[in-house]
Design a protein around this motif. Structure first.
Motif, mmCIF file in Angstrom:
data_model
loop_
_atom_site.group_PDB
_atom_site.id
_atom_site.type_symbol
_atom_site.label_atom_id
_atom_site.label_comp_id
_atom_site.label_asym_id
_atom_site.label_seq_id
_atom_site.Cartn_x
_atom_site.Cartn_y
_atom_site.Cartn_z
ATOM 1 N N GLY A 245 1.050 -1.136 -0.243
ATOM 2 C CA GLY A 245 0.011 -0.033 0.139
ATOM 3 C C GLY A 245 0.845 1.142 -0.014
ATOM 4 O O GLY A 245 0.564 2.178 -0.619
ATOM 5 N N ASP A 246 1.958 1.093 0.752
ATOM 6 C CA ASP A 246 2.754 2.423 0.820
ATOM 7 C C ASP A 246 3.562 2.742 -0.450
ATOM 8 O O ASP A 246 3.617 3.760 -0.819
ATOM 9 C CB ASP A 246 3.979 1.926 2.031
ATOM 10 C CG ASP A 246 4.661 3.217 2.354
ATOM 11 O OD1 ASP A 246 5.431 3.696 1.672
ATOM 12 O OD2 ASP A 246 4.464 3.836 3.542
ATOM 13 N N PHE A 247 4.252 1.543 -0.818
ATOM 14 C CA PHE A 247 5.035 1.777 -1.937
ATOM 15 C C PHE A 247 4.143 1.997 -3.425
ATOM 16 O O PHE A 247 4.502 2.966 -4.050
ATOM 17 C CB PHE A 247 6.001 0.838 -2.156
ATOM 18 C CG PHE A 247 7.164 0.922 -3.020
ATOM 19 C CD1 PHE A 247 7.440 2.123 -3.669
ATOM 20 C CD2 PHE A 247 8.109 -0.271 -3.858
ATOM 21 C CE1 PHE A 247 8.701 2.235 -4.316
ATOM 22 C CE2 PHE A 247 8.939 0.080 -4.607
ATOM 23 C CZ PHE A 247 9.399 1.269 -5.104
ATOM 24 N N SER A 248 3.394 1.052 -3.742
ATOM 25 C CA SER A 248 2.436 1.280 -4.689
ATOM 26 C C SER A 248 1.761 2.317 -4.771
ATOM 27 O O SER A 248 1.254 2.894 -5.839
ATOM 28 C CB SER A 248 1.740 -0.096 -5.062
ATOM 29 O OG SER A 248 0.625 -0.264 -4.189
ATOM 30 N N GLY A 249 1.351 2.754 -3.640
ATOM 31 C CA GLY A 249 0.405 3.834 -3.290
ATOM 32 C C GLY A 249 1.288 5.055 -3.699
ATOM 33 O O GLY A 249 0.862 6.003 -4.517
#
Lengths: 476, 297
Positions: A245-249
């Motif tokens: 969620g963090d990185f692809s977000g």
């Protein structure tokens, strides 16, 4: 400046307005604005780091120009060597100096010798691994004559510092992004709306999925010895979703923001948790980095040509270097090593191209998806743990634990229960949306006007705003 | 471009309308509930006249048991303490109490002991619990006194309640859903506002007794509380709760105080360094009642 901040919410519309309404007469003006905006964006963290990015830009621009002027192979190699040495030297100094110094001391200690190594109190410049690789791709491509070096410094500076992807990627290739800074940009309604929707979806992944999962992940990884096997397993699963969620977000927000400026960035994630084997996972996870390593490391080493032994060596080189790229810690190297080991059977049985991204998904493949997900999840334990010893202890407690099935952590207080509900509901929404889009063959989640509104409402009432977490990949 | 601006504007306006409506509704439900102490004060208190009210932080909440004190002293009191609050919050709670038309004779202030020395009291972490009363001047005035971003967010919630609701979504939005189903639900306190820590200790290591420090009642908000009490003929008592390791010396001619910081020596009666457990609460409440009776008489 981070994407999920009020600062950025004010900054972005201002830059957008200036870009399309004030500087829209010429490409050159728009590029100057991009550079200025990017330096403001980056300097928001620490203005001193601007000198570093400017230095890197000047060096690679200069080397690109010098490479154009000579056809003498020896000289070209020397210029490439200078670029690589300077870029990797900066990266090595800021990111790896203390790591190698400490590791050196540990090796000597292992052999019964005691030596002193001075470690330095160095602050890691945000995003240095990303823009270093980006500028390196430019000089390597110019060296290989795949790209005409630019004669316009502002254009090059815009390519290196373009603010949406500057600090956490996607790691752009000069062949993709640089030509876009030469062309006149025309505002396209559909593209811009797609960008807005992608930004919204990226924010959902960050503030609803990643930051809520962090509530449990931080507790579990800080004191893994206190939790049951099931809690530890869920801790690793939640970290898998947190980092995704963090990185692809971040990538979604970066790609979406770029579209607002008429610029297309490379796709960085394609629903990686629906991968059916590890090879496919790496075709779907952090694609810009995987492709970088493929083109500049794996293929030059021989890639999948040559003997099995050479192929295995190449796979290990790629994954170990990729692990080290993520951070100056043995935990990352081991994480890379685990992926290399998981990759081995596919290489040995020539099955690493069985599932390509476009290979149709069927329900019969769900067990393979689950198996791949579990393997990736186990590897995340090393990625997230502070030290190898902690990761080993975590794994030990996961498999040898008197308390196996307790789930107390997830409901022992009203706060925990609430975070459980929010986190797992968010993950469910994520998986459903991704599955539906993957089935349709989309490369990213596409929202309609109504779903975008729904997602925004979810962000407002399920997002974490009081205790926002930094984007994890900033540290790399 | 026009179409883009129009569509994104419509999206934002719709978002604003929906979140505003949901936020208004959430705050409305909380206003009808007894979930937090400010709502409990309005909807949960059975009486209008009290002999005493305890206004404090977690120390006041978990140390003084108003039920036990009532049974010993034959007085009628209520504990309106909230964890993670400070003297500014207690001042606001006292205003809230008075604004509701309720009366009291003794106001017992029981913040964390060191709060008495803080000359510039910041916004406390749990002051959002007054947000449903943002339309009352004293609440808006309270938020306007602080310069932090959080305070600004709470202040502007008067016009844009989604600002506060989104920031404190787990603390306000979800409790409003619970309150919609169970309007009489209280957030971890009994019908007289009391809460107790369990009897087990929260840590394993033994703490070392420190040197006594001096509390001199320099707090800006304590002065405000005193002025407010004087205006309503309320007698103010400053209570210093038992601590395991940090004895306090108090010097003050201006304030009536009960210093029980060194009251309990037995480590088994503490939950952690500054909070007593259930047994400790009983000891502290009995000791308090005795001194309080002397004051009343």
């Amino acid at each position: 400046m981070i994407f999920n901040s009020l600062d950025f919410a004010i900054f972005l519309p201002i830059v957008f307005f200036l870009y399309w309404f004030v500087c829209n007469k010429t490409v050159a003006r728009q590029n100057v604005l991009v550079v200025v905006a990017s330096y403001v964006f980056y300097g928001w963290w620490d203005y001193r780091f601007l000198a570093l990015i400017l230095f890197s830009t000047i060096v690679d621009f200069g080397i690109g120009r010098l490479l154009l002027r000579t056809d003498v192979q020896k000289k070209r190699k020397l210029l490439l060597g200078i670029s690589i040495s300077i870029n990797l030297g900066l990266l090595g100094f800021f990111k790896y100096y203390n790591f190698f110094a400490d590791s050196f001391v540990d090796v000597f200690r292992f052999f019964g010798q005691t030596i002193q190594a001075n470690t330095l109190d160095i602050i890691l410049p945000v995003g240095i691994s990303f823009y270093t690789f980006q500028t390196l791709s430019y000089t390597i491509d110019v060296y290989r004559k795949k790209l005409e070096p630019t004669s316009n410094f502002i254009e090059f500076a815009a390519f290196v510092s373009f603010f949406p992807q500057l600090v956490a990627g996607p790691i752009e290739r000069a062949t993709n992004l640089l030509p876009q800074f030469r062309q006149k940009r025309v505002f396209k309604y559909a593209e811009a709306m797609d960008g807005v929707y992608l930004v919204i979806w990226g924010l959902f992944k960050k503030v609803v999925i990643a930051d809520n999962c962090a509530f449990f992940v931080n507790q579990i990884f800080n004191t893994p010895g206190q939790f049951s096997s099931l809690e530890l397993f869920l801790g690793a699963v939640l970290f898998g979703f947190q980092i995704y969620g963090d990185f692809s977000g971040y990538s979604d927000i970066a790609i979406g923001t770029s579209r607002l400026f008429g610029l297309k960035l490379l796709t960085n994630f394609r629903f990686p948790y629906f991968s059916r084997d590890i090879a496919e996972f790496w075709r779907r996870w952090h694609i810009s980095l995987s492709n970088w390593f493929r083109d500049y490391l794996y293929i030059p080493f021989g890639g999948s040509r040559g003997s099995k032994g050479e192929q295995i060596r190449n796979v290990f080189i790629i994954f170990l270097v990729s692990g080290l790229w993520h951070g100056a810690n043995w935990t990352y190297v081991i994480w890379g090593g685990i992926h290399a080991i998981l990759f081995l059977p596919l290489i040995l049985f020539n099955a690493h191209k069985k599932y390509l991204v476009k290979t149709k998904m069927t329900s019969a493949q769900i067990p393979f998806m689950l198996l791949t997900f579990i393997m990736v999840t186990i590897a995340w334990i090393y990625f997230r743990s502070d030290t190898v010893d902690i990761a080993n202890a975590y794994l030990g407690s996961l498999f040898y634990n008197l308390d196996v099935f307790s789930l107390d952590l997830f409901y022992n207080s009203s706060k925990s229960l609430l975070f459980s509900v929010i986190s797992f509901t968010g993950i469910l929404i994520l998986l459903i949306m991704e599955f539906l889009n993957a089935k349709k063959g989309h490369e990213e989640v596409r929202l309609s006007f109504t779903t975008a509104l729904g997602v925004m409402i979810i962000i407002v009432f399920m997002g974490t705003f009081k205790n926002p977490q930094d984007f994890i990949y900033f540290q790399f | 471009m026009k179409k883009f601006i129009k569509k994104t504007s419509v999206l934002l306006v719709l978002l604003l309308v929906v979140t505003q409506l949901v936020s208004f509704f959430s705050l409305y439900i909380l206003r009808q509930s007894t979930f937090y102490k400010p709502n409990f004060l309005v909807n949960g208190l059975k009486r209008d006249n009290y002999d005493y009210v305890i206004l404090g932080a977690s120390t006041g909440l978990t140390t003084l048991d108003s039920k036990l004190i009532d049974s010993i002293t034959n007085l009628q009191g209520v504990n309106l303490s909230m964890d993670d609050t400070n003297l500014a919050s207690h001042y606001l709670m006292l205003k809230h109490f008075i604004a509701e038309g309720k009366t009291l004779k003794y106001c017992i202030i029981a913040p964390s002991n060191m709060s008495y020395n803080v000359s510039q009291t910041p916004l406390s972490n749990n002051d959002y619990r007054f947000l449903m009363y943002i339309n009352r001047d004293y609440v808006l005035d309270h938020y306007s006194h602080f310069k932090s971003d959080t305070a600004k967010r709470l202040y502007y919630s008067k016009w844009f309640p989604f600002l506060g609701l989104s920031y404190y979504n787990t603390e306000l939005f979800y409790p409003s859903l619970i309150s919609a189903i169970k309007p009489h639900k209280r957030n971890r306190f009994d019908d007289l506002g009391n809460y107790s820590y369990p009897t087990h200790k929260n840590r394993m290591t033994k703490v070392k007794k420190k040197e006594a420090i001096v509390v001199s009642f320099e707090s800006d908000y304590l002065k405000k509380i005193k002025l407010l009490c004087d205006a309503y003929q309320i007698k103010l008592i400053c209570y210093l709760s038992p601590t395991e390791s940090q004895p306090i010396d108090v010097y003050s001619k201006d304030y009536l105080f009960i210093n029980h910081s060194n009251l309990i020596k037995n480590s088994d009666l503490f939950y952690d360094d500054i909070h007593v457990n259930g047994k400790g609460r009983q000891v502290a409440s009995e000791a308090f009642s005795k001194v309080f009776m002397d004051i009343v008489e």
